[in-house]
Design a protein around this motif. Structure first.
Motif, PDB file in Angstrom:
ATOM      1  N   GLY A  81       0.808  -1.202   0.000  1.00 61.07           N
ATOM      2  CA  GLY A  81       0.000   0.000   0.000  1.00 61.07           C
ATOM      3  C   GLY A  81       0.848   1.262   0.000  1.00 61.07           C
ATOM      4  N   GLN A  82       0.281   2.338   0.535  1.00 64.41           N
ATOM      5  CA  GLN A  82       0.972   3.629   0.571  1.00 64.41           C
ATOM      6  C   GLN A  82       1.023   4.159   1.990  1.00 64.41           C
ATOM      7  OE1 GLN A  82      -1.311   6.016  -2.219  1.00 64.41           O
ATOM      8  NE2 GLN A  82       0.042   5.450  -3.919  1.00 64.41           N
ATOM      9  N   ASN A  83       2.050   4.960   2.245  1.00 65.48           N
ATOM     10  CA  ASN A  83       2.145   5.613   3.546  1.00 65.48           C
ATOM     11  C   ASN A  83       1.400   6.932   3.509  1.00 65.48           C
ATOM     12  OD1 ASN A  83       3.844   7.342   2.126  1.00 65.48           O
ATOM     13  ND2 ASN A  83       5.708   6.284   2.813  1.00 65.48           N
ATOM     14  N   PHE A  84       1.493   7.687   4.608  1.00 68.56           N
ATOM     15  CA  PHE A  84       0.724   8.930   4.712  1.00 68.56           C
ATOM     16  C   PHE A  84       1.191   9.986   3.720  1.00 68.56           C
ATOM     17  CE2 PHE A  84       0.348   6.991   8.954  1.00 68.56           C
ATOM     18  CZ  PHE A  84      -1.031   6.890   9.023  1.00 68.56           C
ATOM     19  N   SER A  85       2.417   9.919   3.273  1.00 65.44           N
ATOM     20  CA  SER A  85       2.933  10.895   2.308  1.00 65.44           C
ATOM     21  C   SER A  85       2.683  10.485   0.865  1.00 65.44           C
ATOM     22  CB  SER A  85       4.442  11.091   2.519  1.00 65.44           C
ATOM     23  OG  SER A  85       5.142   9.869   2.326  1.00 65.44           O
ATOM     24  N   GLY A  86       2.040   9.336   0.652  1.00 64.78           N
ATOM     25  CA  GLY A  86       1.723   8.889  -0.694  1.00 64.78           C
ATOM     26  C   GLY A  86       2.747   7.981  -1.313  1.00 64.78           C
ATOM     27  N   GLY A  87       3.823   7.663  -0.599  1.00 64.48           N
ATOM     28  CA  GLY A  87       4.847   6.780  -1.126  1.00 64.48           C
ATOM     29  C   GLY A  87       4.451   5.318  -0.981  1.00 64.48           C
ATOM     30  N   THR A  88       5.004   4.479  -1.857  1.00 64.83           N
ATOM     31  CA  THR A  88       4.709   3.049  -1.828  1.00 64.83           C
ATOM     32  C   THR A  88       5.489   2.372  -0.706  1.00 64.83           C
ATOM     33  OG1 THR A  88       4.300   3.018  -4.209  1.00 64.83           O
ATOM     34  CG2 THR A  88       4.760   0.904  -3.150  1.00 64.83           C
ATOM     35  N   VAL A  89       4.777   1.565   0.070  1.00 60.44           N
ATOM     36  CA  VAL A  89       5.402   0.835   1.181  1.00 60.44           C
ATOM     37  C   VAL A  89       5.686  -0.589   0.730  1.00 60.44           C
ATOM     38  CG1 VAL A  89       5.115   0.053   3.546  1.00 60.44           C
ATOM     39  CG2 VAL A  89       4.195   2.267   2.856  1.00 60.44           C
ATOM     40  N   LYS A  90       6.931  -1.025   0.893  1.00 55.16           N
ATOM     41  CA  LYS A  90       7.293  -2.378   0.479  1.00 55.16           C
ATOM     42  C   LYS A  90       6.813  -3.401   1.501  1.00 55.16           C
ATOM     43  CE  LYS A  90      11.413  -1.096  -2.166  1.00 55.16           C
ATOM     44  NZ  LYS A  90      12.884  -1.310  -2.325  1.00 55.16           N
ATOM     45  N   LEU A  91       6.346  -4.528   0.986  1.00 54.51           N
ATOM     46  CA  LEU A  91       5.996  -5.630   1.869  1.00 54.51           C
ATOM     47  C   LEU A  91       7.274  -6.284   2.399  1.00 54.51           C
ATOM     48  CD1 LEU A  91       3.149  -7.333  -0.213  1.00 54.51           C
ATOM     49  CD2 LEU A  91       2.870  -6.064   1.922  1.00 54.51           C
ATOM     50  N   PRO A  92       7.265  -6.748   3.618  1.00 49.08           N
ATOM     51  CA  PRO A  92       8.449  -7.432   4.153  1.00 49.08           C
ATOM     52  C   PRO A  92       8.791  -8.680   3.343  1.00 49.08           C
ATOM     53  CG  PRO A  92       6.912  -6.857   5.914  1.00 49.08           C
ATOM     54  CD  PRO A  92       6.193  -6.606   4.628  1.00 49.08           C
ATOM     55  N   VAL A  93      10.065  -8.977   3.246  1.00 43.69           N
ATOM     56  CA  VAL A  93      10.506 -10.166   2.535  1.00 43.69           C
ATOM     57  C   VAL A  93       9.917 -11.425   3.167  1.00 43.69           C
ATOM     58  CG1 VAL A  93      12.524 -11.534   1.863  1.00 43.69           C
ATOM     59  CG2 VAL A  93      12.621  -9.031   1.771  1.00 43.69           C
ATOM     60  N   ALA A  94       9.706 -11.376   4.470  1.00 45.46           N
ATOM     61  CA  ALA A  94       9.197 -12.549   5.194  1.00 45.46           C
ATOM     62  C   ALA A  94       7.674 -12.655   5.158  1.00 45.46           C
ATOM     63  CB  ALA A  94       9.660 -12.493   6.648  1.00 45.46           C
ATOM     64  N   ALA A  95       6.979 -11.716   4.493  1.00 48.60           N
ATOM     65  CA  ALA A  95       5.515 -11.705   4.511  1.00 48.60           C
ATOM     66  C   ALA A  95       4.896 -12.994   3.984  1.00 48.60           C
ATOM     67  CB  ALA A  95       4.998 -10.501   3.728  1.00 48.60           C
ATOM     68  N   PRO A  96       5.348 -13.537   2.847  1.00 52.59           N
ATOM     69  CA  PRO A  96       4.727 -14.796   2.377  1.00 52.59           C
ATOM     70  C   PRO A  96       4.853 -15.939   3.374  1.00 52.59           C
ATOM     71  CG  PRO A  96       6.004 -13.778   0.624  1.00 52.59           C
ATOM     72  CD  PRO A  96       6.316 -13.009   1.869  1.00 52.59           C
TER      73      PRO A  96
END
Length: 408
Positions: A81-96
């Motif tokens: 998704g995006q943070n409060f400033s509109g930048g893209t937030v990366k998913l953690p490598v360990a998320a899957p």
């Protein structure tokens, strides 16, 4: 036998039976074939439009719903998704790996976007001609979980995922002019050659895969400086609605515990279901056009019946002189109008059904024509014929024998 007024009574046998009335009404149409055909054409066009619109919408909707049933509604996707400033937030490598531990989850696969890298059929193609093709790193079990399959060749395995090897999406292969997987086929990715081992079928649940070049995570990190972060995670759950809802509510927290609000969770089948419902959004417009055609056809039927009454004054007078009642004259002309409209309606149903069948079979869909389409079309033609022929029929019945036999 005579009546009290001195006129001979019409015997019961002289009354028109339905079969006799239909035969009598058809004579007027068969003697003026061209005029009757042109009048029925407007009715046919209107009914054909109604049947075709409803049939095409029903066929497309049925095909899409069948596709959803085949693919299942237990697929969830997690994207960054995006943070409060509109930048893209990366998913953690360990998320899957963390999502795999959730109760009710049966399979997890993920993809990552390789930023700043484009793919071409050869290095001679100008860099600006990217055709919006993306380069995506993928895990090895993606096709089955994402709801797609291989059209040709093989998908990545443990060996090819570490080498400069790629699988093409359906749209990517078409844009590159690759119609089959040939041994030794290569494409130019990120300034070097990658061998093509397979081509995917279209992915109903994710159009992004269609326009992608898929390579293994290890190869993307080794050859294209990929950072290893997943951009989209595909999650299959137990098939029950309760299980899907439960996993859906936990995915955000499980994928990114520090910032769960910056994770997007969606259910692709919902989008397809909405698309199925939206396919009928323009039906009202085309049904309106069909209704206009029916109105024009009704005016044509009324016109031909008025002219028919004027041209057949002597016939009307002769029948009245031979004992036909006003009711029989009225029924004859009303039956002619209904028969004319019904003939146009039947032709319209046949034309509309043929159009639906041709389109559906050409697109590999089942032919579905709702009963209300053809039944409603025929019912509308009967009503239109009755209304259009009512005034001319009344006008014909009011002619006295002497007026009708009088020749100007």
């Amino acid at each position: 036998m005579t009546t009290t007024s001195g006129r001979p009574a019409i015997p019961a046998a002289a009354r028109l039976r339905p079969g006799d009335l239909a035969a009598l009404a058809s004579i007027g149409l068969r003697t003026r074939k061209l005029r009757a055909g042109l009048s029925a054409l407007g009715i046919a066009i209107g009914v054909a439009a109604i049947v075709a619109v409803l049939g095409l919408a029903a066929s497309s909707q049925a095909a899409l719903l069948n596709e959803i049933a085949r693919l299942g509604t237990n697929l969830l996707t997690v994207t960054n998704g995006q943070n409060f400033s509109g930048g893209t937030v990366k998913l953690p490598v360990a998320a899957p790996g963390m999502i795999t531990r959730l109760p009710g989850v049966t399979a997890v696969q993920d993809t990552g976007t390789v930023v700043g890298v484009n793919a071409y059929k050869s290095p001679l193609i100008p860099p600006i001609n990217t055709n919006a093709i993306s380069v995506v790193a993928t895990t090895l079990g993606l096709p089955a979980v994402a709801g797609t399959s291989l059209a040709q060749g093989r998908f990545l395995n443990a060996a090819t995922a570490r080498e400069p090897v790629a699988v093409l999406g359906a749209v990517t292969a078409r844009l590159m002019g690759i119609d089959r997987d040939r041994p030794g086929m290569r494409i130019w990715v990120g300034g070097q050659w990658f061998y093509v081992t397979g081509i995917l079928n279209p992915a109903p649940y994710d159009a992004g895969l269609d326009s992608a070049v898929l390579i293994g995570f290890p190869a993307a990190e080794k050859y294209l400086n990929f950072d290893g972060h997943p951009a989209k995670i595909y999650v299959r759950t137990v098939g029950t609605q309760a299980a899907v809802t439960r996993v859906d509510s936990l995915l955000g927290v499980q994928a990114n515990p520090e910032n769960p609000s910056q994770v997007n969770v969606s259910r692709p089948s919902d989008a397809l279901t909405a698309a199925a419902e939206a396919k009928g959004a323009l039906d009202t417009l085309f049904l309106g056009l069909g209704a206009v055609a029916l109105l024009v056809g009704a005016i044509g039927v009324a016109n031909i019946m008025v002219i028919s009454v004027l041209e057949r004054r002597q016939e009307i007078g002769l029948r009245r002189a031979l004992g036909a009642t006003r009711g029989q004259i009225r029924a004859q002309f009303l039956a002619e109008a209904i028969l004319l409209s019904l003939a146009g309606g039947a032709a319209g149903v046949a034309i509309g059904a043929a159009a639906v069948a041709a389109y559906a079979r050409g697109h590999g869909e089942a032919v579905v024509i709702p009963p209300q389409a053809w039944a409603g079309g025929l019912a509308a033609t009967v009503i239109i014929g009755a209304l259009a022929g009512l005034l001319p029929a009344i006008r014909a019945a009011r002619l006295s024998p002497t007026q009708a036999l009088w020749t100007v």
